[in-house]
Write a protein that holds these residues in place. Structure first.
Motif, PDB file in Angstrom:
ATOM      1  N   THR A 112     -11.783  32.072  17.220  1.00  0.00           N
ATOM      2  CA  THR A 112     -12.387  31.216  18.115  1.00  0.00           C
ATOM      3  C   THR A 112     -12.179  29.676  17.728  1.00  0.00           C
ATOM      4  O   THR A 112     -12.539  29.306  16.786  1.00  0.00           O
ATOM      5  N   GLN A 113     -11.625  28.659  18.688  1.00  0.00           N
ATOM      6  CA  GLN A 113     -11.264  27.431  18.292  1.00  0.00           C
ATOM      7  C   GLN A 113     -12.636  26.509  18.465  1.00  0.00           C
ATOM      8  O   GLN A 113     -13.386  26.835  19.661  1.00  0.00           O
ATOM      9  N   CYS A 114     -13.024  25.890  17.655  1.00  0.00           N
ATOM     10  CA  CYS A 114     -14.196  24.998  17.687  1.00  0.00           C
ATOM     11  C   CYS A 114     -13.904  23.706  19.107  1.00  0.00           C
ATOM     12  O   CYS A 114     -12.994  23.083  18.907  1.00  0.00           O
ATOM     13  N   PRO A 115     -14.895  23.846  19.829  1.00  0.00           N
ATOM     14  CA  PRO A 115     -14.667  23.170  20.923  1.00  0.00           C
ATOM     15  C   PRO A 115     -14.755  21.490  20.602  1.00  0.00           C
ATOM     16  O   PRO A 115     -15.806  21.045  19.689  1.00  0.00           O
ATOM     17  N   PRO A 116     -13.811  20.907  21.314  1.00  0.00           N
ATOM     18  CA  PRO A 116     -13.910  19.293  20.718  1.00  0.00           C
ATOM     19  C   PRO A 116     -14.674  18.548  21.568  1.00  0.00           C
ATOM     20  O   PRO A 116     -15.269  19.039  22.928  1.00  0.00           O
ATOM     21  N   PRO A 117     -15.150  17.406  21.210  1.00  0.00           N
ATOM     22  CA  PRO A 117     -15.982  16.512  22.364  1.00  0.00           C
ATOM     23  C   PRO A 117     -15.026  16.047  23.514  1.00  0.00           C
ATOM     24  O   PRO A 117     -13.843  16.196  23.561  1.00  0.00           O
ATOM     25  N   PRO A 118     -15.685  15.656  24.628  1.00  0.00           N
ATOM     26  CA  PRO A 118     -15.062  15.109  25.781  1.00  0.00           C
ATOM     27  C   PRO A 118     -13.994  13.951  25.016  1.00  0.00           C
ATOM     28  O   PRO A 118     -14.583  13.101  24.309  1.00  0.00           O
ATOM     29  N   SER A 119     -12.827  13.847  25.907  1.00  0.00           N
ATOM     30  CA  SER A 119     -11.661  12.837  25.487  1.00  0.00           C
ATOM     31  C   SER A 119     -11.656  11.895  26.613  1.00  0.00           C
ATOM     32  O   SER A 119     -11.663  12.199  27.940  1.00  0.00           O
ATOM     33  N   CYS A 120     -11.644  10.564  26.439  1.00  0.00           N
ATOM     34  CA  CYS A 120     -11.499   9.650  27.372  1.00  0.00           C
ATOM     35  C   CYS A 120     -10.340   8.415  26.479  1.00  0.00           C
ATOM     36  O   CYS A 120     -10.872   7.213  26.737  1.00  0.00           O
ATOM     37  N   ASN A 121      -9.223   8.743  26.283  1.00  0.00           N
ATOM     38  CA  ASN A 121      -8.293   7.958  25.655  1.00  0.00           C
ATOM     39  C   ASN A 121      -8.960   7.008  24.376  1.00  0.00           C
ATOM     40  O   ASN A 121      -8.967   5.864  24.188  1.00  0.00           O
ATOM     41  N   ASN A 122      -9.831   7.941  23.621  1.00  0.00           N
ATOM     42  CA  ASN A 122     -10.501   7.315  22.662  1.00  0.00           C
ATOM     43  C   ASN A 122     -10.348   8.073  21.103  1.00  0.00           C
ATOM     44  O   ASN A 122     -10.949   8.058  20.070  1.00  0.00           O
ATOM     45  N   LEU A 123      -8.981   8.692  21.004  1.00  0.00           N
ATOM     46  CA  LEU A 123      -8.749   9.305  19.871  1.00  0.00           C
ATOM     47  C   LEU A 123      -8.084   8.257  18.938  1.00  0.00           C
ATOM     48  O   LEU A 123      -7.653   7.399  19.348  1.00  0.00           O
ATOM     49  N   GLY A 124      -8.526   8.788  17.487  1.00  0.00           N
ATOM     50  CA  GLY A 124      -7.727   8.283  16.652  1.00  0.00           C
ATOM     51  C   GLY A 124      -8.513   7.165  15.902  1.00  0.00           C
ATOM     52  O   GLY A 124      -9.747   7.191  15.974  1.00  0.00           O
ATOM     53  N   VAL A 299     -12.505  10.457  16.746  1.00  0.00           N
ATOM     54  CA  VAL A 299     -12.554   9.572  18.003  1.00  0.00           C
ATOM     55  C   VAL A 299     -13.187   8.228  17.496  1.00  0.00           C
ATOM     56  O   VAL A 299     -13.635   8.045  16.450  1.00  0.00           O
ATOM     57  N   ARG A 300     -12.795   7.156  18.311  1.00  0.00           N
ATOM     58  CA  ARG A 300     -13.264   5.702  17.997  1.00  0.00           C
ATOM     59  C   ARG A 300     -14.552   5.344  18.701  1.00  0.00           C
ATOM     60  O   ARG A 300     -15.155   4.450  18.077  1.00  0.00           O
ATOM     61  N   TYR A 301     -14.829   6.250  19.499  1.00  0.00           N
ATOM     62  CA  TYR A 301     -16.304   5.903  20.295  1.00  0.00           C
ATOM     63  C   TYR A 301     -16.385   7.427  21.112  1.00  0.00           C
ATOM     64  O   TYR A 301     -15.469   7.889  21.539  1.00  0.00           O
ATOM     65  N   SER A 302     -17.828   7.632  21.608  1.00  0.00           N
ATOM     66  CA  SER A 302     -17.962   8.679  22.584  1.00  0.00           C
ATOM     67  C   SER A 302     -17.710   8.349  23.926  1.00  0.00           C
ATOM     68  O   SER A 302     -17.861   7.325  24.427  1.00  0.00           O
ATOM     69  N   CYS A 303     -17.515   9.187  24.611  1.00  0.00           N
ATOM     70  CA  CYS A 303     -17.424   8.728  26.215  1.00  0.00           C
ATOM     71  C   CYS A 303     -18.460   8.193  26.686  1.00  0.00           C
ATOM     72  O   CYS A 303     -18.178   7.610  27.753  1.00  0.00           O
ATOM     73  N   ASP A 304     -19.524   8.510  26.364  1.00  0.00           N
ATOM     74  CA  ASP A 304     -20.705   8.035  26.959  1.00  0.00           C
ATOM     75  C   ASP A 304     -20.956   6.582  26.557  1.00  0.00           C
ATOM     76  O   ASP A 304     -21.964   5.829  27.154  1.00  0.00           O
TER      77      ASP A 304
END
Length: 318
Positions: A112-124, A299-304
């Motif tokens: 089972t793959q561990c679910p990632p957080p929501p993505s919003c052009n915030n990776l890296g 991520v550089r920040y969370s989507c919220d």
């Protein structure tokens, strides 16, 4: 001020839940550096593999022609017979029968793959390039001070999906990460920061297998604000007199579904150098390395914008 205070308290609370491992720096010969690769695992639980096997079966028939009283009679038998006082002619015929067998093979089920957080052009990672005038002349590169760059305006700011590299001082400039411009590859410094999203609880490992000249690491609240040379949780520093590369590792526990700030600062002095930097999750998955692939857990920040707020701008850090 109230928002900042709440943020710091939240980060401190998150950091308090982590158990700090023993950080250490161990010198190793620079010549022992080997390039690391991380093959991408492939797994498709819905895939059915059909294997076709061909078998060849050979059968033999003896065709017996018997001449009796001037007439001819033809019979088909499974063995060669001889009739007395007659002329016997034997012919052999070969036939081939092909049988197709199609067993079905289903690969084992995938983990089972561990679910990632929501993505919003915030990776890296966010990263910044600075000039660095500090020469390395001793065993710990004591003239290099990462915290002195907090209020220094960087020459360049960018984002990257991977970290680390080898920099050769050939007298010419070159790119760093995926930058569109070239940089001086000696006497410079790189500041990196991001959040590690822990979708699985457990012990995370940070490894710095090679540092030439120095890498400093911070995690938790201090990585966001308050980081100093003295409170770095790991330091890997090049021993210049003995020409021994720096090495360090650090382990820390993270609860599930948590964003943890992380910062590391690289310093390059005279001549060529470089560093390698890896982060491994409890499952053994490498989520930070020199591979040019964005990890969904960095991520550089969370989507919220509040659970893991953006870091202060480079040059305006505290």
């Amino acid at each position: 001020m109230a928002v900042h205070k709440t943020l710091v308290q939240a980060l401190v609370a998150s950091a308090a839940m982590a158990s700090v491992g023993n950080a250490h720096a161990i010198a190793v010969p620079a010549g022992q550096l080997d390039a690391r690769t991380y093959p991408t695992p492939t797994c498709d639980p819905s895939q059915t593999v059909t294997q076709t096997e061909t078998k060849t079966v050979t059968s033999w028939k003896a065709l017996l022609t018997i001449t009796l009283g001037g007439g001819t009679k033809t019979e088909t038998k499974t063995e060669i017979c001889t009739v007395t006082d007659t002329e016997t002619v034997t012919q052999t015929e070969t036939s081939t029968t092909t049988t197709t067998v199609t067993p079905t093979i289903t690969p084992p089920s995938c983990p089972t793959q561990c679910p990632p957080p929501p993505s919003c052009n915030n990776l890296g990672f966010d990263w910044a390039y600075y000039n660095n005038s500090a020469r390395n002349t001793d065993t710990t590169y004591s003239t290099f001070h990462p915290d002195s760059y907090k209020k220094t305006t960087p020459i360049y700011v960018g984002t990257t999906s991977y970290v680390g590299g080898l920099y050769q001082d050939t007298g010419t400039a070159g790119p760093i990460y995926d930058s569109s411009r070239n940089f001086q590859l000696d006497f410079f410094a790189l500041n990196h920061h991001a959040y590690i999203y822990a979708c699985e609880a457990g012990t995370y490992s940070v490894d710095i297998p090679y540092a030439n000249d120095a890498v400093y690491l911070w995690t938790g609240a201090n990585a966001y604000s308050g980081w100093t040379d003295d409170n770095a949780v790991a330091k890997a520093r090049y021993d210049q007199p003995d020409h021994i590369a720096g090495k360090a590792s650090y382990k820390f526990d993270i609860p599930a579904n948590t964003y943890v700030p992380i910062r590391f600062f690289y310093g390059q002095a005279q001549y060529g150098g470089g560093f390698t930097f890896n982060i491994t999750a409890p499952s053994g998955q490498v989520i930070v390395s020199n591979q040019e692939t964005f990890s969904p857990y960095v991520v550089r920040y969370s989507c919220d914008g509040t659970t893991a707020p953006p870091f202060p701008a480079f040059g305006k850090e505290t």
